[in-house]
Design a protein around this motif. Structure first.
Motif, short mmCIF file in Angstrom:
data_model
loop_
_atom_site.label_atom_id
_atom_site.label_comp_id
_atom_site.label_asym_id
_atom_site.label_seq_id
_atom_site.Cartn_x
_atom_site.Cartn_y
_atom_site.Cartn_z
N THR A 135 0.82 -1.17 0.01
CA THR A 135 -0.15 -0.03 -0.05
C THR A 135 0.92 1.39 0.00
N ALA A 136 0.27 2.38 -0.25
CA ALA A 136 0.99 3.47 -0.16
C ALA A 136 1.34 4.15 1.15
N ALA A 137 0.70 3.66 2.06
CA ALA A 137 1.00 4.17 3.40
C ALA A 137 2.36 3.54 4.01
N GLY A 138 3.27 4.57 4.11
CA GLY A 138 4.46 4.07 5.10
C GLY A 138 5.50 3.67 4.14
N LEU A 139 5.19 3.60 2.76
CA LEU A 139 6.53 3.25 1.82
C LEU A 139 7.21 4.34 1.49
N ARG A 140 8.67 4.05 1.46
CA ARG A 140 9.76 4.98 0.85
C ARG A 140 10.21 4.40 -0.40
N ARG A 141 10.11 5.53 -1.19
CA ARG A 141 10.71 5.38 -2.67
C ARG A 141 12.10 5.27 -2.68
N VAL A 142 12.55 4.21 -3.59
CA VAL A 142 13.85 3.84 -3.62
C VAL A 142 14.05 3.71 -5.14
N GLY A 143 14.11 4.64 -5.97
CA GLY A 143 14.44 4.49 -7.31
C GLY A 143 12.82 4.11 -7.94
N PRO A 144 12.69 3.27 -8.73
CA PRO A 144 11.46 2.65 -9.08
C PRO A 144 10.91 1.84 -8.12
N LEU A 171 21.51 -0.99 5.19
CA LEU A 171 22.08 0.11 4.16
C LEU A 171 21.00 1.04 3.55
N LEU A 172 19.77 0.25 3.16
CA LEU A 172 18.75 1.07 2.74
C LEU A 172 18.20 1.96 3.60
N ALA A 173 18.10 1.54 4.88
CA ALA A 173 17.29 2.22 5.92
C ALA A 173 18.42 3.63 6.34
N ALA A 174 19.53 3.27 6.24
CA ALA A 174 20.32 4.37 6.31
C ALA A 174 20.49 5.38 5.37
N THR A 224 20.27 6.20 -8.24
CA THR A 224 19.55 6.14 -7.01
C THR A 224 20.70 6.27 -6.07
N LEU A 225 21.73 5.20 -6.13
CA LEU A 225 22.72 5.17 -5.20
C LEU A 225 24.09 5.44 -6.14
N ARG A 226 24.24 6.62 -5.87
CA ARG A 226 25.49 7.24 -6.63
C ARG A 226 26.65 7.28 -5.82
N THR A 227 27.66 6.93 -6.70
CA THR A 227 28.98 7.06 -6.15
C THR A 227 29.77 8.39 -6.19
N VAL A 228 30.23 8.85 -5.13
CA VAL A 228 30.83 10.36 -5.04
C VAL A 228 32.34 9.86 -5.01
N ARG A 229 32.91 10.33 -5.84
CA ARG A 229 34.39 9.59 -5.83
C ARG A 229 35.13 10.22 -4.60
N GLY A 230 35.82 9.36 -4.03
CA GLY A 230 36.75 9.85 -3.05
C GLY A 230 36.17 10.16 -1.79
N ALA A 231 34.72 10.10 -1.88
CA ALA A 231 33.89 10.62 -0.42
C ALA A 231 33.07 9.46 -0.03
N GLY A 232 32.27 8.68 -0.97
CA GLY A 232 31.40 7.89 -0.34
C GLY A 232 30.28 7.65 -1.46
N TYR A 233 29.18 7.41 -0.95
CA TYR A 233 27.72 7.22 -1.49
C TYR A 233 26.64 8.32 -1.21
N MET A 234 26.04 8.42 -2.14
CA MET A 234 24.72 9.43 -1.84
C MET A 234 23.49 8.71 -2.43
N PHE A 235 22.48 8.89 -1.93
CA PHE A 235 20.81 8.19 -2.18
C PHE A 235 20.27 9.46 -2.70
N VAL A 236 19.80 9.22 -3.73
CA VAL A 236 18.97 10.27 -4.65
C VAL A 236 17.56 9.78 -4.74
N PRO A 237 16.53 9.87 -3.78
CA PRO A 237 15.31 9.31 -3.87
C PRO A 237 14.49 9.73 -5.19
N ASP A 238 14.69 10.77 -5.63
CA ASP A 238 13.81 11.60 -6.73
C ASP A 238 14.60 11.34 -7.93
N ALA A 239 15.55 10.44 -8.21
CA ALA A 239 16.37 10.18 -9.43
C ALA A 239 15.35 9.92 -10.59
#
Length: 240
Positions: A135-144, A171-174, A224-239
């Protein structure tokens, strides 16, 4: 169910099995032993197991093949046991869905810490109320896809469930709690409560590669889970 859980030790060395059974038993765990794939399958058919401690160097059916079987057929934790120099086996095992690893020779106290950490994550998943429908309630978007944090379940665009290991969910929760923010490997270890790992360990990278294959339309070019070279990773929910 035993108070602290049931551990299945799969190792062809009877001495190692006896030592681990005695040590883990003294710390409150029920322990079952198996010397290979056939005995492992019989043990799993006989009783519920929480965590399999799996030696990858087994005669006959090797540990990597058994790890694949376990991940495909059972919901349980997998801790691989590898030789100290077997980096390739360690990487492949994690890619197959193992939750953690320990290298021989290991300190039993380190193994116990890893078992406790994984057991906490498995129990958190078991305690979450299962969702019967999406259902839509409580769900979080992770890419598609959509993640239900309470039930620790991931669903694709059509509503079919995508299986996650305990570490993959953590990891996804973080990431969903820190959108559009670069997170270093060290920060991810802290957020997922896996401080027993080293910050430059490839385990984080391997888990993220597995997640990308599950949530990215094109894992080779993640949005959605992008690599930032030399720094780590970034989650972009609305990619897009």
């Amino acid at each position: 169910m035993d108070a602290l859980g049931r551990i299945l030790i799969v190792d062809d060395d009877a001495g190692v099995r006896a030592m681990l059974a005695d040590y883990l038993g003294s710390h409150g765990y029920a322990v079952v032993e198996a010397d290979g794939g056939e005995a492992m399958r019989a043990a799993l058919a006989a009783a519920q197991v929480d965590i399999v401690l799996l030696d990858l160097r087994l005669p006959g059916e090797d540990g990597l093949a058994l790890a694949r079987q376990l991940r495909e057929r059972h919901r349980l934790g997998i801790i691989m046991v590898t030789a100290s120099g077997d980096v390739v086996d360690r990487v492949v095992g994690l890619e197959l869905g193992a939750d953690d690893y320990v290298a021989k020779p290991f300190d039993p106290r380190e193994l116990l810490a890893r078992i406790k950490s994984l057991m906490r994550r498995l129990r958190a998943a078991a305690d979450a109320a299962p969702a019967s429908t999406v259902t839509a309630a409580g769900l979080r978007r992770v890419g598609p896809c959509r993640l239900d944090p309470g039930a620790r379940r991931l669903f694709d665009a059509a509503g079919a469930e995508i299986e996650l290991t305990a570490m993959e969910f953590d990891l996804l929760a973080a990431f969903i709690e820190h959108p559009n923010r670069v997170l270093s490997r060290d920060q991810l270890l802290t957020l997922t409560r896996n401080r027993e790992w080293e910050p430059f360990d490839r385990s984080i990278d391997i888990r993220i590669a597995r997640l990308r294959r599950k949530i990215e339309p094109d894992p080779a070019h993640p949005r959605t889970l992008r690599t930032v070279r030399g720094a780590g990773y970034m989650f972009v929910p609305d990619a897009g």
